[in-house]
Design a protein around this motif. Structure first.
Motif, PDB file in Angstrom:
ATOM      1  N   ARG A 193       0.756  -1.176   0.118  1.00 40.75           N
ATOM      2  CA  ARG A 193      -0.152   0.129  -0.032  1.00 40.75           C
ATOM      3  C   ARG A 193       0.881   1.228  -0.036  1.00 40.75           C
ATOM      4  O   ARG A 193       0.729   2.194  -0.817  1.00 40.75           O
ATOM      5  CB  ARG A 193      -0.914   0.025   1.182  1.00 40.75           C
ATOM      6  N   HIS A 194       1.913   1.227   0.799  1.00 44.51           N
ATOM      7  CA  HIS A 194       2.653   2.464   0.801  1.00 44.51           C
ATOM      8  C   HIS A 194       3.518   2.626  -0.354  1.00 44.51           C
ATOM      9  O   HIS A 194       3.693   3.876  -0.918  1.00 44.51           O
ATOM     10  CB  HIS A 194       3.762   2.112   2.057  1.00 44.51           C
ATOM     11  N   GLU A 196       2.430   1.748  -3.585  1.00 47.10           N
ATOM     12  CA  GLU A 196       1.726   2.051  -4.454  1.00 47.10           C
ATOM     13  C   GLU A 196       1.308   3.603  -4.359  1.00 47.10           C
ATOM     14  O   GLU A 196       1.218   4.407  -5.318  1.00 47.10           O
ATOM     15  CB  GLU A 196       0.527   1.090  -4.463  1.00 47.10           C
ATOM     16  N   ARG A 197       0.968   3.891  -3.213  1.00 50.45           N
ATOM     17  CA  ARG A 197       0.530   5.162  -2.970  1.00 50.45           C
ATOM     18  C   ARG A 197       1.555   6.262  -3.152  1.00 50.45           C
ATOM     19  O   ARG A 197       1.567   7.521  -3.731  1.00 50.45           O
ATOM     20  CB  ARG A 197      -0.115   5.501  -1.497  1.00 50.45           C
ATOM     21  N   LYS A 198       2.878   5.848  -2.858  1.00 57.51           N
ATOM     22  CA  LYS A 198       3.976   6.909  -3.023  1.00 57.51           C
ATOM     23  C   LYS A 198       4.353   7.058  -4.526  1.00 57.51           C
ATOM     24  O   LYS A 198       4.510   8.009  -5.091  1.00 57.51           O
ATOM     25  CB  LYS A 198       5.126   6.295  -2.253  1.00 57.51           C
ATOM     26  N   ILE A 285      -2.987  -2.334  -8.020  1.00 61.21           N
ATOM     27  CA  ILE A 285      -3.678  -0.937  -7.826  1.00 61.21           C
ATOM     28  C   ILE A 285      -4.603  -0.904  -6.670  1.00 61.21           C
ATOM     29  O   ILE A 285      -4.844   0.008  -6.076  1.00 61.21           O
ATOM     30  CB  ILE A 285      -4.190  -0.551  -9.192  1.00 61.21           C
ATOM     31  N   ALA A 288      -3.703   0.529  -3.155  1.00 62.35           N
ATOM     32  CA  ALA A 288      -3.534   1.923  -3.126  1.00 62.35           C
ATOM     33  C   ALA A 288      -4.664   2.648  -2.653  1.00 62.35           C
ATOM     34  O   ALA A 288      -4.702   3.939  -2.156  1.00 62.35           O
ATOM     35  CB  ALA A 288      -2.922   2.651  -4.468  1.00 62.35           C
TER      36      ALA A 288
END
Length: 560
Positions: A193-194, A196-198, A285, A288
């Motif tokens: 998660r971290h 993908e969001r970054k 995806i 994210a």
């Protein structure tokens, strides 16, 4: 007898393609689930070429190590007798039953499955004229899909009965079995998660809303209601919202229309477009996102697998209350279902006729029907806002959604297929055979069905999809600031090109905006009475178009 041979053609099962569609994803997912969870050690392939059989064998070897495969060529269907059933990855079993008639109709069962039911309605009519038997089935992926199939079968059966005096009209079984997913493929840890969001520039406290699927305003989900609702949410909450649209465009002009539409209708939202055909995008995806949305408004949809994938990823979902979505997503538990509306039955017969005679392509047919489908923007805004402001609600709904998705794992769904195949085998042993090989007009005045039962009015065929249907008693009221100028601007937008020439004349649209004056509004019947009788159905569908983009809304009931 819990096995079936698989009719295998790459077009039915493989997703490595530029023209990726939901049926390809569903077919590949089914085959993977069948190999892994059927409990079989041998798999039978019914294919037209050795090359296709080798592709099948490679898939089986990878997903069911140690298994074997056997080819039954499509030119030798008698070889299917030892299996007892042939599974076809679509509803068109008619050509297979005609072939089976040559080798004996009790030799094996046919089992198809619905995907989209809108493209070739005559395919379902052919099930009545082909030698389909009681031991054959077409799996319907949702109750709504079955209702749309029955909207073809029953009127056409009545027509054939009156025309030919037929006393019996054999039909296939129409069991409802949902599509499945591999829930394990949608579990991600915080590190993913971290990451993908970054990669996407989404801060920890930002809100990430995800849509996955074809980016098509005419064939999947019109984006303007989603854009409008998210813009209002951003304004109400003050939160930084990112809208991730992971999908694929059919061409550059559609891509430009989506991108311009996002800038116009949700300027406060960061619109991110990703190519969902890239495997890494399609599989990662989900990690994210904070919530998933799909405000589908298209008659091409029958089940909707992406909400289930989102649920398996632990995401709360905001989806249209539309066909199969309502059978997977529990409103208020896994997320929110947003009310939808179609015009009255009978108001789309011209759409069906134009498609039937070739004036409109299939894309125009479904695109025009979608322009007559509204999704409640206010309700979508409320759902997005609640989930944006309440992290505990997101977590609670996301966890409920994850548990719910387990009911649709292939390890649960494949045994339901096998139980159906056992039931068909039992019927085949005892059922009465129809038309063994030995070497009506519709009710008068029912304008809803139309002259061609296998090319019906989409508003009738898909009447089971929406939350409700507009009626004379429906009360509407003009929204604040709504004007003909706004409507003219919306109709000029390329995203609404399919609406041109489809609505009432400008004078009647202006009448609608004037007549449904706030605060109380009026009933549809009161306003429609001011028009000639032959204008009223087009006026009614125009009203739903105005509802679709928020120029009208449902009025509160009058105070007694």
């Amino acid at each position: 007898m819990s096995n079936a041979a698989i009719f295998f053609h790459p077009d039915g099962y493989l997703t490595a393609r530029k023209d990726l569609k939901g049926r390809h994803v569903a077919g590949e997912s089914f085959l993977n689930g069948f190999f892994r969870h059927s409990g079989r050690s041998e798999f039978i392939c019914h294919a037209a070429s050795p090359e296709q059989a080798r592709s099948f064998a490679e898939l089986a070897g990878r997903l069911a190590p140690g298994s074997s495969t056997q080819l039954v060529p499509t030119t030798a269907p008698e070889g299917l007798a030892r299996v007892g059933c042939l599974f076809v990855p679509g509803p068109g079993i008619d050509r297979f039953v005609w072939q089976r008639r040559r080798v004996g109709q009790r030799t094996y069962s046919l089992c198809g499955i619905t995907h989209t039911t809108s493209e070739s309605p005559e395919m379902f009519g052919q099930l009545l004229t082909a030698p389909v038997q009681p031991w054959d089935a077409v799996i319907c992926t949702s109750l709504a899909a079955r209702a749309s199939v029955e909207a073809i079968l029953h009127p056409y059966a009545a027509f054939l009965s009156e025309r030919f005096g037929a006393a019996k009209m054999p039909m296939p079984q129409l069991p409802v079995i949902p599509l499945g997913i591999d829930t394990g493929a949608f579990r991600f840890d915080e590190a993913v998660r971290h990451e993908e969001r970054k990669r996407l520039g989404i801060a920890p406290d930002d809100m990430a809303v995800l849509f996955v699927g074809r980016l098509s305003f005419h064939a999947k989900a019109h984006p303007i209601p989603m854009y409008m609702a998210l813009q209002r949410t951003a304004e109400r909450t003050g939160r930084r919202i990112h809208l991730i649209q992971a999908g694929w465009f059919s061409n550059d002009s559609v891509a430009a229309a989506f991108q311009q539409g996002a800038r116009r209708y949700c300027p406060s939202v960061n619109a991110i477009f990703l190519d969902g055909r890239v495997p890494d995008v399609r599989t990662r995806i989900w990690a994210a996102a904070d919530l998933f949305t799909s405000l589908s408004d298209n008659i091409q949809e029958t089940f909707g697998i992406t909400p289930l994938e989102a649920m398996a990823a632990g995401l709360p979902v905001v989806v249209a209350d539309w066909n199969g979505y309502r059978e997977t997503v529990r409103h208020g538990v896994d997320g929110f279902r947003i009310p939808t509306m179609l015009p009255p039955l009978g108001s789309g017969l011209d759409l069906a006729e134009r498609y039937a005679i070739g004036v409109d392509t299939y894309d125009y047919y479904i695109g025009r029907a979608a322009q007559m489908t509204s999704v409640d923007i206010d309700a979508a805004e409320d759902a997005f806002t609640r989930l944006t402001l309440d992290g505990a609600l997101r977590r609670r709904m996301g966890e409920a959604a994850r548990v719910r998705a387990g009911d649709f794992d292939w390890r649960v769904i494949v045994p339901r297929y096998q139980e159906l195949w056992r039931e068909l085998a039992a019927i085949r042993g005892q059922g009465v055979e129809s038309a063994p090989w030995r070497g009506g007009n519709l009710p008068d005045g029912d304008a809803r069905i139309g002259p061609n039962p296998v090319r019906p009015d989409p508003m009738s065929m898909f009447a089971s999809y929406p939350t409700e249907t507009l009626s004379g008693a429906t009360r509407l009221v003009r929204t604040e600031g709504a004007s003909m100028a706004m409507l003219t601007e919306l109709l000029a937008d390329p995203l609404n090109s399919t609406a041109r020439g489809l609505l009432s004349p400008p004078a009647e649209l202006a009448l609608a905006l004037d007549a449904f004056a706030p605060p109380l509004g009026r009933s549809v019947a009161e306003v429609a009475a001011q028009l000639p009788a032959d204008h009223r159905l087009m006026f009614a569908r125009s009203l739903v178009h105005l509802l679709k983009f928020g120029l009208l809304r449902m009025a509160p009931p009058p105070v007694a």
